[in-house]
Design a protein around this motif. Sequence first.
Motif, PDB file in Angstrom:
ATOM      1  N   GLY A 146      -1.781  -3.268   1.177  1.00  0.00           N
ATOM      2  CA  GLY A 146      -1.483  -2.404   0.043  1.00  0.00           C
ATOM      3  C   GLY A 146      -0.846  -1.108   0.515  1.00  0.00           C
ATOM      4  N   ASN A 147      -0.274  -0.384  -0.433  1.00  0.00           N
ATOM      5  CA  ASN A 147       0.213   0.966  -0.130  1.00  0.00           C
ATOM      6  C   ASN A 147      -0.110   1.845  -1.345  1.00  0.00           C
ATOM      7  N   ASP A 148      -1.405   1.927  -1.629  1.00  0.00           N
ATOM      8  CA  ASP A 148      -1.868   2.551  -2.869  1.00  0.00           C
ATOM      9  C   ASP A 148      -1.399   3.998  -3.005  1.00  0.00           C
ATOM     10  N   ASP A 180       9.661   9.962   0.158  1.00  0.00           N
ATOM     11  CA  ASP A 180       9.885   8.516   0.197  1.00  0.00           C
ATOM     12  C   ASP A 180      11.063   8.242   1.128  1.00  0.00           C
ATOM     13  N   GLY A 181      10.992   7.107   1.800  1.00  0.00           N
ATOM     14  CA  GLY A 181      12.031   6.791   2.787  1.00  0.00           C
ATOM     15  C   GLY A 181      11.475   6.921   4.196  1.00  0.00           C
ATOM     16  N   ALA A 196       7.759   6.022 -10.983  1.00  0.00           N
ATOM     17  CA  ALA A 196       8.860   5.154 -10.536  1.00  0.00           C
ATOM     18  C   ALA A 196       8.819   5.014  -9.018  1.00  0.00           C
ATOM     19  N   ARG A 197       8.513   6.116  -8.319  1.00  0.00           N
ATOM     20  CA  ARG A 197       8.472   6.055  -6.844  1.00  0.00           C
ATOM     21  C   ARG A 197       7.260   5.238  -6.375  1.00  0.00           C
ATOM     22  N   ALA A 198       6.139   5.409  -7.068  1.00  0.00           N
ATOM     23  CA  ALA A 198       4.961   4.605  -6.702  1.00  0.00           C
ATOM     24  C   ALA A 198       5.263   3.123  -6.915  1.00  0.00           C
ATOM     25  N   ASN A 199       5.953   2.810  -7.985  1.00  0.00           N
ATOM     26  CA  ASN A 199       6.247   1.409  -8.315  1.00  0.00           C
ATOM     27  C   ASN A 199       7.386   0.824  -7.482  1.00  0.00           C
ATOM     28  N   ALA A 200       8.106   1.671  -6.758  1.00  0.00           N
ATOM     29  CA  ALA A 200       9.253   1.173  -5.993  1.00  0.00           C
ATOM     30  C   ALA A 200       8.819   0.352  -4.775  1.00  0.00           C
ATOM     31  N   ARG A 223       1.242   1.482 -16.810  1.00  0.00           N
ATOM     32  CA  ARG A 223       2.580   1.122 -16.322  1.00  0.00           C
ATOM     33  C   ARG A 223       2.670   1.123 -14.793  1.00  0.00           C
ATOM     34  N   MET A 224       1.525   1.279 -14.142  1.00  0.00           N
ATOM     35  CA  MET A 224       1.522   1.227 -12.676  1.00  0.00           C
ATOM     36  C   MET A 224       1.443  -0.246 -12.249  1.00  0.00           C
TER      37      MET A 224
END
Length: 483
Positions: free
Chosen positions: A256-258, A375-376, A402-406, A429-430
């Motif tokens: 995971g990457n919670d 991020d990245g 959006a970044r969490a879901n990416a 929506r997560m």
Amino acid sequence: MSNANRPAESAYRPYKLLIDGKLVDGAMTMDVINPATEAVLASCPRASEAQLDEAVAAAKAAFGVWADTSIADRRAKILQFADAIRDDAFPLAHLLTQEQGKPFPEAQMEISYSEAFIRQIALHDLPVEVIEDSDSRRVELHRKPLGVVGAIIPWNFPVLLMVAFKLPFALLAGNTLVIKPAPTTPLTTLRLGEMMADIFPAGVVNIITDQNDLGARLTAHPDVAKISFTGSTETGRRVMAGAAASIKRLTLELGGNDAAIVLPDVDPAVVAPAIFNGAFLNAGQVCIAIKRVYAHTEIYDALCNELACLADRAMVDDGLKQGTQIGPVQNKAQYEKLKSFIEDGRANGTVIAGGQVEDRLGYFIRPTIVRDIADGARLVDEEQFGPILPIIRFDDAEDALARANASDSGLGGSIWSNDRAKAHDLASRMESGTVWINKHLDFGPTIPFGGAKQSGLGVEFTEEGLHEFTQIRVINANNAALV
Ligand code: NAD
């Protein structure tokens, strides 16, 4: 004798594999290292391919009688095993700390949760469901055991993941088992095997150990009907490929990457301790640990400072030492990998706490907080699985989501806010199997557990989890007379 009075036994004792009801030596031996001292904790049996095949053959031979045993009798045996764990809880926890590294109170918790989970799971039943009983037909749904189940376990929670996530479901449903612990944490499992030898009929549970060389054979074995695997996503892919030839049933609980998204309306001093615990329990080696924090710009500095203070204050030491909050990471390979994540944090962010390994024997890494990272960076995008936490700034909650879901991972996640409606909207929506609000890491046998996206396949716990260890058989009878 009560747990409190039972002495902790030495880890330097003989360990045996469990094959066909017998405690046997391995074809080879391997050393198990205490991660707090780097000293050899014990010599451990290591199974050969032939011993793995014997274990599968024994499980196959035992299957018919065990499957025909009533669920009440199977339940009674499983509960007897829970009693045995309770009676030996203290020495089991002592051994677990020595081989896994976690602080002793956490090891005690792992053992007591394991016992409690078994008792809860054993309450389930597998009744025949009547789907339709009309003039024209009677349709019944029966759930049958699958056969031999291979259970493959990682090194972060060797007991809980085996005893709570797999064994009671597999056995209650009428399957037999071949268990393979991780090479660096086999001892507590083998100790449990000694108890199982006295409880379960020969062949119903078998335990073999390896040096990462038998998992593939177990996974591809033609006489194994299902693999229940917990481990990394990378190995999960190999398990899936290996299982393809015989269309095995699979449960995969993977990496995971919670993300924890912290909105501006919370008090950083109030949420920081819970976020810290969610990230650093078991030295961060938890599949559902917080692995990246997205903090709103209004509270960003304050939250970074609070987390850094907690990290600076944390006692990092041998898990057997009283007061230790964070033990060593479990093995050398993980330790080396984590050092490279620290370097990544240093290159792409600002390390404000920790950032160094301890200058002593043992795989100790101080809890590390990295801010001004985005991020990245590897530390944000990949699963670090250790005591290093990146904190990423955001201005807009939709952008943070959006970044969490990416991510390709989708095991867990959390939203932290006093605005219940807003938190609930974001949580819904997560893209994760579990989303917590104002907490993290809360799970139990009455709550379904599973990963979204590349974090897994299938469900563990609850009746749904039990059903994953069964094959449906529909009996559809014509109710009309044959005239
Ligand atoms: P790992 O994938 O390296 O090893 C897990 C198990 O798979 C070990 O027993 C190993 O010997 C075995 N294995 C190795 N190669 C194999 C192969 N080719 N076929 C079959 N089995 C093989 O994982 P790890 O490093 O021990 O554990 C850490 C990982 O586990 C992390 O990614 C963590 O997130 C994940 N994990 C997930 C959950 C969950 O419930 N989703 C729980 C705990 C850990």
